[in-house]
Design a protein around this motif. Structure first.
Motif, short mmCIF file in Angstrom:
data_model
loop_
_atom_site.label_atom_id
_atom_site.label_comp_id
_atom_site.label_asym_id
_atom_site.label_seq_id
_atom_site.Cartn_x
_atom_site.Cartn_y
_atom_site.Cartn_z
N GLY A 182 0.81 -1.23 0.00
CA GLY A 182 0.00 0.00 0.00
C GLY A 182 0.84 1.27 0.00
N LYS A 183 2.16 1.11 0.07
CA LYS A 183 3.02 2.30 0.17
C LYS A 183 3.37 2.85 -1.21
CE LYS A 183 5.07 1.33 4.60
NZ LYS A 183 5.79 0.25 5.22
N SER A 184 3.53 4.17 -1.25
CA SER A 184 4.03 4.79 -2.46
C SER A 184 5.51 4.52 -2.58
CB SER A 184 3.79 6.30 -2.40
OG SER A 184 4.60 6.94 -3.37
N PRO A 185 5.99 4.17 -3.80
CA PRO A 185 7.43 3.98 -3.96
C PRO A 185 8.19 5.30 -3.96
CG PRO A 185 6.26 3.44 -6.01
CD PRO A 185 5.22 3.83 -4.99
N PHE A 186 7.48 6.41 -4.03
CA PHE A 186 8.15 7.71 -4.19
C PHE A 186 7.93 8.69 -3.05
CE2 PHE A 186 6.80 6.25 -8.49
CZ PHE A 186 8.05 5.86 -8.92
N MET A 187 6.85 8.52 -2.29
CA MET A 187 6.49 9.52 -1.29
C MET A 187 6.10 8.83 0.01
SD MET A 187 4.14 12.08 -3.51
CE MET A 187 3.12 10.78 -4.14
N PRO A 188 6.15 9.57 1.12
CA PRO A 188 5.77 8.96 2.41
C PRO A 188 4.25 8.94 2.62
CG PRO A 188 6.53 11.19 2.77
CD PRO A 188 6.67 10.92 1.28
N VAL A 189 3.55 8.35 1.66
CA VAL A 189 2.09 8.20 1.78
C VAL A 189 1.74 6.76 1.44
CG1 VAL A 189 1.52 10.59 1.20
CG2 VAL A 189 1.70 8.88 -0.61
N GLY A 190 0.54 6.36 1.83
CA GLY A 190 0.13 5.00 1.52
C GLY A 190 -1.34 4.82 1.75
N VAL A 191 -1.82 3.65 1.39
CA VAL A 191 -3.22 3.29 1.61
C VAL A 191 -3.24 1.96 2.36
CG1 VAL A 191 -4.13 4.50 -0.39
CG2 VAL A 191 -3.39 2.15 -0.63
N LYS A 192 -4.34 1.73 3.04
CA LYS A 192 -4.48 0.50 3.82
C LYS A 192 -4.61 -0.70 2.89
CE LYS A 192 -7.23 -1.51 7.47
NZ LYS A 192 -8.35 -1.38 8.39
N VAL A 193 -3.92 -1.78 3.22
CA VAL A 193 -4.06 -3.01 2.44
C VAL A 193 -4.81 -4.05 3.29
CG1 VAL A 193 -2.05 -2.68 0.97
CG2 VAL A 193 -1.78 -3.84 3.15
N PHE A 194 -5.42 -4.99 2.62
CA PHE A 194 -6.20 -6.03 3.28
C PHE A 194 -5.69 -7.39 2.83
CE2 PHE A 194 -8.91 -2.34 2.60
CZ PHE A 194 -9.44 -2.12 3.87
N GLU A 195 -5.72 -8.33 3.77
CA GLU A 195 -5.34 -9.70 3.48
C GLU A 195 -6.38 -10.31 2.53
OE1 GLU A 195 -4.51 -13.64 6.28
OE2 GLU A 195 -5.26 -11.79 7.16
N THR A 196 -5.93 -11.16 1.63
CA THR A 196 -6.87 -11.86 0.75
C THR A 196 -6.66 -13.37 0.86
OG1 THR A 196 -5.38 -11.92 -1.14
CG2 THR A 196 -6.79 -9.99 -0.97
N LYS A 197 -7.68 -14.11 0.50
CA LYS A 197 -7.50 -15.55 0.36
C LYS A 197 -8.50 -16.06 -0.68
CE LYS A 197 -10.35 -17.31 4.18
NZ LYS A 197 -10.37 -18.06 5.43
N ILE A 198 -8.14 -17.22 -1.23
CA ILE A 198 -8.97 -17.85 -2.25
C ILE A 198 -9.61 -19.09 -1.64
CG2 ILE A 198 -8.97 -18.89 -4.55
CD1 ILE A 198 -8.08 -15.98 -4.54
N GLU A 199 -10.90 -19.23 -1.84
CA GLU A 199 -11.59 -20.46 -1.45
C GLU A 199 -12.35 -20.95 -2.65
OE1 GLU A 199 -12.35 -19.82 3.35
OE2 GLU A 199 -14.05 -19.89 2.00
N GLY A 200 -11.88 -22.06 -3.22
CA GLY A 200 -12.49 -22.53 -4.46
C GLY A 200 -12.30 -21.48 -5.54
N GLU A 201 -13.43 -20.93 -6.04
CA GLU A 201 -13.34 -19.87 -7.06
C GLU A 201 -13.64 -18.50 -6.47
OE1 GLU A 201 -15.87 -20.86 -10.31
OE2 GLU A 201 -14.60 -22.52 -10.96
N ASP A 202 -13.75 -18.43 -5.16
CA ASP A 202 -14.09 -17.15 -4.52
C ASP A 202 -12.85 -16.43 -4.01
OD1 ASP A 202 -16.75 -17.75 -4.94
OD2 ASP A 202 -17.02 -18.61 -2.94
N VAL A 203 -12.86 -15.10 -4.17
CA VAL A 203 -11.82 -14.26 -3.58
C VAL A 203 -12.41 -13.60 -2.35
CG1 VAL A 203 -10.20 -12.37 -3.97
CG2 VAL A 203 -10.96 -13.77 -5.91
N LEU A 204 -11.73 -13.77 -1.22
CA LEU A 204 -12.20 -13.18 0.04
C LEU A 204 -11.19 -12.15 0.53
CD1 LEU A 204 -13.05 -16.42 0.01
CD2 LEU A 204 -14.10 -15.78 2.15
#
Ligand code: FES
Length: 98
Positions: A73-95
């Motif tokens: 979530g971090k900018s490669p150029f500036m000290p800013v960022g956004v929140k990231v969330f964990e993901t997982k796959i169950e079968g064909e679903d993205v959670l």
């Protein structure tokens, strides 16, 4: 709490999509088959990051081009960022863990 946001086939490798989970707008990306999720709102002026292009693991905001690493979530150029969330796959679903 993991919430289903998409099917794996909804987001092609190298692309992103804006999805919703419990009223939160989340940018979901498929980087070579691995899914990443982050807050959809760009911290610059609120651009929709899920509509941004991917470049080398970074999403480019469609409004003014700020970039954020989809893993951290971090900018490669500036000290800013956004929140990231964990993901997982169950079968064909993205959670996403929100
Ligand atoms: S709103 Fe994202 S770069 Fe300006």
């Amino acid at each position: 709490m993991f919430v289903k946001v998409a099917k794996t086939g909804d987001v092609k490798p190298g692309h992103g999509k804006t999805v919703e989970a419990n009223g939160l707008r989340i940018a979901l990306f498929n980087v070579d088959g691995t899914f990443h999720a982050m807050d959809n709102t760009c911290p610059h002026r609120g651009g929709p990051l899920g509509e941004g292009m991917l470049d080398n693991g970074n999403v480019i905001c469609p409004w003014h081009g700020w970039q954020f690493d989809v893993t951290t979530g971090k900018s490669p150029f500036m000290p800013v960022g956004v929140k990231v969330f964990e993901t997982k796959i169950e079968g064909e679903d993205v959670l996403v863990n929100i």
